[in-house]
Design an enzyme around this catalytic site. Structure first.
Site, PDB file in Angstrom:
ATOM      1  N   GLY A   2       1.181  -0.996  -0.385  1.00  0.00           N
ATOM      2  CA  GLY A   2      -0.147  -0.392  -0.318  1.00  0.00           C
ATOM      3  C   GLY A   2       0.883   1.022  -0.107  1.00  0.00           C
ATOM      4  O   GLY A   2       1.671   1.110   0.152  1.00  0.00           O
ATOM      5  N   GLN A  55       3.790   9.356   1.317  1.00  0.00           N
ATOM      6  CA  GLN A  55       4.575   9.743   1.041  1.00  0.00           C
ATOM      7  C   GLN A  55       6.032   9.498   0.142  1.00  0.00           C
ATOM      8  O   GLN A  55       6.635   8.820  -0.014  1.00  0.00           O
ATOM      9  CB  GLN A  55       4.633   7.426   1.401  1.00  0.00           C
ATOM     10  CG  GLN A  55       4.233   7.131   2.918  1.00  0.00           C
ATOM     11  CD  GLN A  55       3.467   5.700   2.295  1.00  0.00           C
ATOM     12  OE1 GLN A  55       2.554   5.519   2.394  1.00  0.00           O
ATOM     13  NE2 GLN A  55       5.009   4.880   3.252  1.00  0.00           N
ATOM     14  N   CYS A  92       6.248  -0.634   6.863  1.00  0.00           N
ATOM     15  CA  CYS A  92       5.733   0.820   6.236  1.00  0.00           C
ATOM     16  C   CYS A  92       6.973   0.739   5.279  1.00  0.00           C
ATOM     17  O   CYS A  92       8.583   0.724   5.583  1.00  0.00           O
ATOM     18  CB  CYS A  92       5.588   1.551   7.493  1.00  0.00           C
ATOM     19  SG  CYS A  92       5.436   2.736   6.596  1.00  0.00           S
ATOM     20  N   LEU A  93       6.548   1.652   3.680  1.00  0.00           N
ATOM     21  CA  LEU A  93       7.805   1.748   3.497  1.00  0.00           C
ATOM     22  C   LEU A  93       8.220   3.431   3.323  1.00  0.00           C
ATOM     23  O   LEU A  93       9.569   3.454   3.107  1.00  0.00           O
ATOM     24  CB  LEU A  93       6.877   2.401   1.476  1.00  0.00           C
ATOM     25  CG  LEU A  93       6.261   0.822   1.090  1.00  0.00           C
ATOM     26  CD1 LEU A  93       6.458   0.908  -0.647  1.00  0.00           C
ATOM     27  CD2 LEU A  93       7.635  -0.304   0.825  1.00  0.00           C
ATOM     28  N   HIS A 127      -4.288   1.695   8.481  1.00  0.00           N
ATOM     29  CA  HIS A 127      -2.407   2.062   7.814  1.00  0.00           C
ATOM     30  C   HIS A 127      -2.789   3.145   7.329  1.00  0.00           C
ATOM     31  O   HIS A 127      -1.864   4.140   7.247  1.00  0.00           O
ATOM     32  CB  HIS A 127      -1.932   0.807   7.513  1.00  0.00           C
ATOM     33  CG  HIS A 127      -0.236   0.980   7.158  1.00  0.00           C
ATOM     34  ND1 HIS A 127       0.554   0.485   7.692  1.00  0.00           N
ATOM     35  CD2 HIS A 127       0.215   1.940   6.268  1.00  0.00           C
ATOM     36  CE1 HIS A 127       1.664   1.068   7.676  1.00  0.00           C
ATOM     37  NE2 HIS A 127       1.551   1.589   7.032  1.00  0.00           N
ATOM     38  N   GLU A 128      -3.249   2.750   5.885  1.00  0.00           N
ATOM     39  CA  GLU A 128      -2.753   4.438   4.833  1.00  0.00           C
ATOM     40  C   GLU A 128      -3.964   5.704   4.824  1.00  0.00           C
ATOM     41  O   GLU A 128      -3.293   6.221   4.616  1.00  0.00           O
ATOM     42  CB  GLU A 128      -3.463   3.002   3.930  1.00  0.00           C
ATOM     43  CG  GLU A 128      -2.857   2.067   3.012  1.00  0.00           C
ATOM     44  CD  GLU A 128      -1.194   2.611   3.039  1.00  0.00           C
ATOM     45  OE1 GLU A 128      -0.502   2.921   2.856  1.00  0.00           O
ATOM     46  OE2 GLU A 128      -0.379   1.466   3.218  1.00  0.00           O
ATOM     47  N   HIS A 179      -1.901   7.989   7.275  1.00  0.00           N
ATOM     48  CA  HIS A 179      -0.507   8.437   6.908  1.00  0.00           C
ATOM     49  C   HIS A 179      -0.933   9.595   5.766  1.00  0.00           C
ATOM     50  O   HIS A 179       0.121  11.153   5.854  1.00  0.00           O
ATOM     51  CB  HIS A 179      -0.859   8.328   5.197  1.00  0.00           C
ATOM     52  CG  HIS A 179       1.226   7.560   5.266  1.00  0.00           C
ATOM     53  ND1 HIS A 179       2.350   6.873   5.779  1.00  0.00           N
ATOM     54  CD2 HIS A 179       0.776   5.356   5.357  1.00  0.00           C
ATOM     55  CE1 HIS A 179       3.114   6.178   6.423  1.00  0.00           C
ATOM     56  NE2 HIS A 179       2.364   4.694   5.785  1.00  0.00           N
TER      57      HIS A 179
END
Ligand code: NI
Length: 181
Positions: free
Chosen positions: A46, A51, A103-104, A145-146, A149
């Site tokens: 995701g 990000q 997480c990226l 989670h997304e 952000h």
């Protein structure tokens, strides 16, 4: 176009993002295409627009391959590939569930995060068509989670038990290339 992914410590990850005001525009199409290019190049599960440094309420997640399963959640139903703009989340019930997240923007680490187990979410796709879903488990976790952000929240801020937070290759030496969000 693959864009650089901001990493934790960058103040741009801590901003509250703005709603998208206009759908079906070239700019929005380009943003979403860049997000998919970037997520796939990083083997992600995701990605949220902040990000890649864009402070808009746009997230993508899931897989186009209906047989794809997340190796961290082999029993979870695959999450459909989704573009979600201006999301609104409503937990269904108080029940929380703990699960591992990555997480990226926090590469190489994993932590256990409590999330609502069941969720009603709404929003729009890239063309402005409404999305309205009731989900649970891993799908509910990914969305939470997304969308965090978009409000400047990274998952380590939600870790409660730091004995279950650490480097992926130390925690899970058997797992290779596990997707991060
Ligand atoms: Ni993330």
């Amino acid at each position: 176009m693959i864009r650089p992914i901001l990493r934790m410590g960058d103040p741009r990850l801590l901003r509250v993002s703005e709603p998208v005001r206009e759908f079906g525009t070239a700019a929005l199409r380009e943003l979403i295409a860049d997000m998919f290019d970037t997520m796939r190049a990083a083997n992600g599960a995701g990605l949220a627009a902040p990000q890649i440094g864009v402070p808009l309420r746009v997230v993508i997640f899931g897989s186009a391959d209906p047989s794809a399963r997340n190796p961290r959640y082999p029993d979870a139903d695959p999450v459909p590939q989704t573009v979600l703009v201006n999301p609104v989340l409503r937990p269904l019930g108080e029940e929380m569930e703990e699960g591992w997240e990555g997480c990226l923007s926090v590469p190489g680490l994993r932590g256990v995060v409590p999330r609502y187990r069941r969720l009603h979410y709404t929003g729009f796709d890239a063309q402005g068509n409404p999305i309205d879903r009731i989900v649970e488990g891993f799908h509910a976790r990914v969305v939470q989670h997304e969308v965090d952000h978009l409000d400047g929240i990274l998952y380590p801020m939600r870790v409660r038990d730091f004995t279950r937070f650490g480097f992926t290759d130390v925690l899970f030496p058997a797992l290779q290339d596990v997707p991060e969000e």
